[in-house]
Structures are given as structure tokens and as C-alpha cells.
Design a protein around this motif. Structure first.
Motif, PDB file in Angstrom:
ATOM      1  N   GLY A 106       0.820  -1.202   0.000  1.00  0.00           N
ATOM      2  CA  GLY A 106       0.000   0.000   0.000  1.00  0.00           C
ATOM      3  C   GLY A 106       0.852   1.249   0.000  1.00  0.00           C
ATOM      4  O   GLY A 106       2.079   1.205   0.117  1.00  0.00           O
ATOM      5  N   THR A 107       0.190   2.393  -0.127  1.00  0.00           N
ATOM      6  CA  THR A 107       0.867   3.684  -0.143  1.00  0.00           C
ATOM      7  C   THR A 107       0.503   4.461   1.112  1.00  0.00           C
ATOM      8  O   THR A 107      -0.665   4.819   1.302  1.00  0.00           O
ATOM      9  N   PRO A 108       1.484   4.736   1.985  1.00  0.00           N
ATOM     10  CA  PRO A 108       1.189   5.611   3.118  1.00  0.00           C
ATOM     11  C   PRO A 108       1.069   7.055   2.642  1.00  0.00           C
ATOM     12  O   PRO A 108       1.961   7.562   1.959  1.00  0.00           O
ATOM     13  N   VAL A 109      -0.042   7.689   2.967  1.00  0.00           N
ATOM     14  CA  VAL A 109      -0.296   9.079   2.579  1.00  0.00           C
ATOM     15  C   VAL A 109      -0.254   9.917   3.852  1.00  0.00           C
ATOM     16  O   VAL A 109      -1.056   9.708   4.760  1.00  0.00           O
ATOM     17  N   PHE A 110       0.678  10.856   3.913  1.00  0.00           N
ATOM     18  CA  PHE A 110       0.913  11.592   5.149  1.00  0.00           C
ATOM     19  C   PHE A 110      -0.026  12.785   5.299  1.00  0.00           C
ATOM     20  O   PHE A 110      -0.192  13.574   4.370  1.00  0.00           O
ATOM     21  N   ALA A 111      -0.617  12.868   6.488  1.00  0.00           N
ATOM     22  CA  ALA A 111      -1.459  14.011   6.836  1.00  0.00           C
ATOM     23  C   ALA A 111      -0.824  14.747   8.003  1.00  0.00           C
ATOM     24  O   ALA A 111      -0.075  14.167   8.795  1.00  0.00           O
ATOM     25  N   ASP A 112      -1.137  16.035   8.124  1.00  0.00           N
ATOM     26  CA  ASP A 112      -0.601  16.818   9.220  1.00  0.00           C
ATOM     27  C   ASP A 112      -1.385  16.528  10.497  1.00  0.00           C
ATOM     28  O   ASP A 112      -2.391  15.803  10.489  1.00  0.00           O
ATOM     29  N   VAL A 113      -0.910  17.089  11.601  1.00  0.00           N
ATOM     30  CA  VAL A 113      -1.502  16.818  12.904  1.00  0.00           C
ATOM     31  C   VAL A 113      -1.899  18.114  13.594  1.00  0.00           C
ATOM     32  O   VAL A 113      -1.476  19.208  13.204  1.00  0.00           O
ATOM     33  N   ASP A 114      -2.699  17.977  14.617  1.00  0.00           N
ATOM     34  CA  ASP A 114      -3.040  19.097  15.479  1.00  0.00           C
ATOM     35  C   ASP A 114      -1.792  19.501  16.267  1.00  0.00           C
ATOM     36  O   ASP A 114      -1.146  18.637  16.866  1.00  0.00           O
ATOM     37  N   PRO A 115      -1.413  20.771  16.280  1.00  0.00           N
ATOM     38  CA  PRO A 115      -0.167  21.165  16.940  1.00  0.00           C
ATOM     39  C   PRO A 115      -0.184  21.004  18.448  1.00  0.00           C
ATOM     40  O   PRO A 115       0.880  20.911  19.068  1.00  0.00           O
ATOM     41  N   ALA A 116      -1.351  20.941  19.074  1.00  0.00           N
ATOM     42  CA  ALA A 116      -1.422  20.789  20.528  1.00  0.00           C
ATOM     43  C   ALA A 116      -1.296  19.331  20.954  1.00  0.00           C
ATOM     44  O   ALA A 116      -0.569  19.007  21.885  1.00  0.00           O
ATOM     45  N   SER A 117      -2.011  18.440  20.258  1.00  0.00           N
ATOM     46  CA  SER A 117      -2.031  17.028  20.660  1.00  0.00           C
ATOM     47  C   SER A 117      -1.023  16.175  19.909  1.00  0.00           C
ATOM     48  O   SER A 117      -0.625  15.105  20.390  1.00  0.00           O
ATOM     49  N   GLY A 118      -0.631  16.599  18.708  1.00  0.00           N
ATOM     50  CA  GLY A 118       0.219  15.768  17.865  1.00  0.00           C
ATOM     51  C   GLY A 118      -0.539  14.679  17.143  1.00  0.00           C
ATOM     52  O   GLY A 118       0.061  13.775  16.555  1.00  0.00           O
TER      53      GLY A 118
END
Length: 376
Positions: free
Chosen positions: A94-106
Motif C-alpha cells: 500500500g501507499t502511506p499518505v501523510f497528513a498533518d496533525v493538530d499542533p497541541a495534541s500531535g
């Protein structure tokens, strides 16, 4: 002056005796203690089924097999996670598709995941980063109507709470780690929990080479030619030993005390750090963390983090760089489809402080004083 480590597992004579009893029993491979640990863990997190395995990485691999992931499928993952999260997708083509995160919780949020969803998205791996519970319900509302599956990577989250229930327990499928850096440890080891009994039965077969009848079940039936197993699909050697499970059962009984002490120490860090931290990990509105990692952002204008870590080491304090970003490592470099500003901020400017059950206030004061000196 003794060095203050970043983590010490809470292990003692009770775990040693449990392991010794497993050895003396003559049954040290996957057997009755593993089954008992599975039942106890499932009851603790409130999931119908639990499947013990050799690590959280193997748990994630089996979870994605259970979710039907194969070559060409896209799975959204946070880059801000140990690289095993992305690797589990790659294992299956499969292809891992990277998403960003909430800066407070990570953690991933519906808002960070939605921009990277496509027609090829088959799953999302939602990580409870550092023991902070992800908002699982919000992700399921986004992903499941599109035909996708949300797998909860609860590697760090044993003992954390999501909407007043144990993290991972409400997920369709969740994976936990029992590595020594986690609160509950069996040395190495992991656990899958799920809602579906047929899936749990399949995962149990897959962890043991795909055998239709486990070694423990053959032994219980008297063995011999009357019990002949079949192998209906390609399986793996992902078993947990009874020695590990014996330790895990003791550790599970200690888990509430571990969480309470770590939260107490984290609150003290927060009260005393002041301007030494631009931001420190904290509880989200939808739950409470177990503080598996006590990370903070170094203040803007602070010395280079590598220099800060070196200065802390000189003062006898073992800290760690912040959470890694998989999209900056060689196997995945250049594959991010969207900017990941929160991920990159946290990975470059965060620091993990010592936090463990036996940490004393005097040791904690040493850590804070050393950090203050290192930031001059």
C-alpha cells in the motif's frame, strides 16, 4: 552523580515470580497465560476480543490485512509517528499518505485528514501520539461513509481515556505496544483488539502461520493424529510467549497506579517549567492521556536542540529528541503530498523529558534545573 534516564519500566519481584512460574510450568510458548492475558486486556479496555502478538508493528500489519489493504491502496497516516506506522502499510504494497496533525495534541484530526483523502483511500491509521487519545469518532464519521476503515494505533495509549472509556476499546480494530518505553511492558509484545469475532479468529490464525488449530488447542485436545491442522492462507510467526503474558498480567494490574503517578508528575512539570516550554503536551477536550511521553516545545530562540540534549546529558539528564517525522526519513522522503507544518514544527523543536513511575520530585527538580541551564 547518577544519570536520570528518560524511562524506567515499573518491574519488580511480582513480575519476576510470574515469569518464573511460567518457566516452571513447562509451557513457555503461546498457551494458557496468553489466553488469560487476552481476556484480561479485553475486559480492561472494554473490547469484545483481544489477540496477543509479538509487537505493535506485527499488530498493525495484521490489522491492515484484516482491513483488506493490498497493493495500490492508500492509507492515510500521520508522519508524526514512529516509522512503524507507515511501514505497516508498505509491507502490504500500500501507499502511506501523510497528513498533518493538530499542533497541541500531535494527533490526526478530521480537518487534517480530509485534504488527503482520495478515491483510493482504504483506511486511516489514527495514532494516539504519546498516549494522547485521538478523536476517533470524528475520524470515523469522515472515513467510514466513504468505505474506509479507521485503525487505531494505540501503541502508546494503554491507560489513556477517550470519552471516559479506555483508549482503543471502541475502535473497530486497535493495536497496542508493550515495548519497555510504554507504561505496560512485556519486554516486547503487542495486542490487537476488535469488535468482530470472526476477524479476531482470523487474526489468531494468522499470527500462528495460518494454522486452523493452534498448538495450545491441539495439546488441550490430547494431540495425536486425531487433531490435524490445515493452512488455508499465508500466515506469520507473530506469537506472544506465556512468559511475556505472565508479566503482562501483573503489569495490567499496576496500570491505573502508573497512569495516576505519571499524570501527577506531568502536572508538576507543567507548573514548574514556566517559560522553559513554549508548549507542553496536555489533555484534549475528548479525553485524558497517560503521559507515555512528556514532550514540550523548546521556546523560540532557544539553542539548537542537539546542543540542549548534549548539555542535559552533561548534567546527568537523559532526554530525547521529539517525535520523529517519517516523511523526512529516507524511505519516505519527498512523498508528502501536502505541507506538514505542525508535524515539522513538533519534530524539530520538541524534547521528551524523563517521566516514569519511580521518578522522585528531587530528580524532577534536577531535570528542570538542568533544562534551565541548558537553555541559557
Amino acid at each position: 552523580m547518577s544519570t536520570i534516564p528518560v524511562m524506567i519500566p515499573w518491574l519488580g519481584e511480582e513480575e519476576a515470580q510470574a515469569a518464573a512460574e511460567a518457566v516452571r510450568s513447562g509451557w513457555v510458548a503461546q498457551g494458557p497465560r496468553v489466553a488469560e492475558f487476552e481476556r484480561a486486556f479485553a475486559e480492561y479496555v472494554g473490547a469484545p476480543h483481544a489477540v496477543a502478538v509479538s509487537s505493535c508493528t506485527t499488530a498493525l500489519h495484521l490489522a491492515l490485512i484484516g482491513a483488506g489493504i493490498g497493493p495500490g491502496d492508500e492509507v492515510v497516516v500521520p508522519s508524526l509517528s514512529f516509522i512503524a506506522t507507515a511501514n505497516a502499510v508498505a509491507y502490504l504494497g500500500g501507499t502511506p499518505v501523510f497528513a498533518d496533525v493538530d499542533p497541541a495534541s500531535g494527533n490526526l484530526t478530521a480537518g487534517t485528514v480530509e485534504p488527503v483523502l482520495t478515491d483510493r483511500t482504504k483506511a486511516v491509521i489514527a495514532v494516539d501520539q504519546g498516549g494522547v487519545p485521538v478523536d476517533l469518532d470524528a475520524l470515523r464519521v469522515l472515513v467510514e461513509p466513504r468505505g474506509g476503515v479507521v485503525v487505531e494505533d494505540a501503541a502508546c495509549a494503554a491507560g489513556a481515556l477517550y470519552r471516559d472509556r479506555p483508549a482503543g476499546g471502541t475502535a473497530q480494530i486497535a493495536a497496542y505496544s508493550f515495548h519497555p518505553r510504554k507504561l505496560l511492558t512485556t519486554g516486547e509484545g503487542g495486542m490487537l483488539t476488535c469488535q468482530d469475532g470472526e476477524l479476531a479468529a482470523r487474526l489468531r490464525r494468522l499470527r500462528e502461520h495460518g494454522m486452523s488449530v493452534s498448538a495450545a488447542d491441539r495439546h488441550a485436545a490430547g494431540g495425536g493424529a486425531s487433531v490435524v491442522e490445515t493452512y488455508d492462507e499465508v500466515g506469520y510467526n507473530y506469537r506472544m510467549t506465556d512468559i511475556q503474558a505472565a508479566i503482562g498480567l501483573v503489569q495490567l494490574g499496576k496500570l491505573p497506579a502508573m497512569v495516576a503517578r505519571r499524570r501527577e508528575l506531568a502536572a508538576r512539570y507543567r507548573a514548574l517549567l514556566g517559560p522553559l516550554a513554549e508548549r507542553m503536551v496536555t489533555d484534549p477536550e475528548h479525553g485524558s492521556g497517560n503521559y507515555q511521553s512528556c514532550w514540550l516545545l523548546l521556546p523560540e530562540g532557544a539553542p539548537d536542540r542537539t546542543e540542549v540534549l548534549a548539555r542535559l546529558a552533561e548534567a546527568g539528564v537523559s532526554a530525547r529528541r521529539g517525535i520523529m517525522a517519517a516523511h523526512l526519513e529516507a524511505p519516505y522522503k519527498g512523498t508528502a503530498r501536502v505541507p506538514l507544518p505542525a508535524t515539522e514544527l513538533i519534530t524539530h523543536r520538541s524534547l521528551i523529558l524523563p517521566l516514569y513511575h519511580s521518578l522522585t520530585e528531587e530528580q524532577q527538580d534536577r531535570v528542570i534545573a538542568a533544562l534551565r541551564e541548558a537553555l541559557r
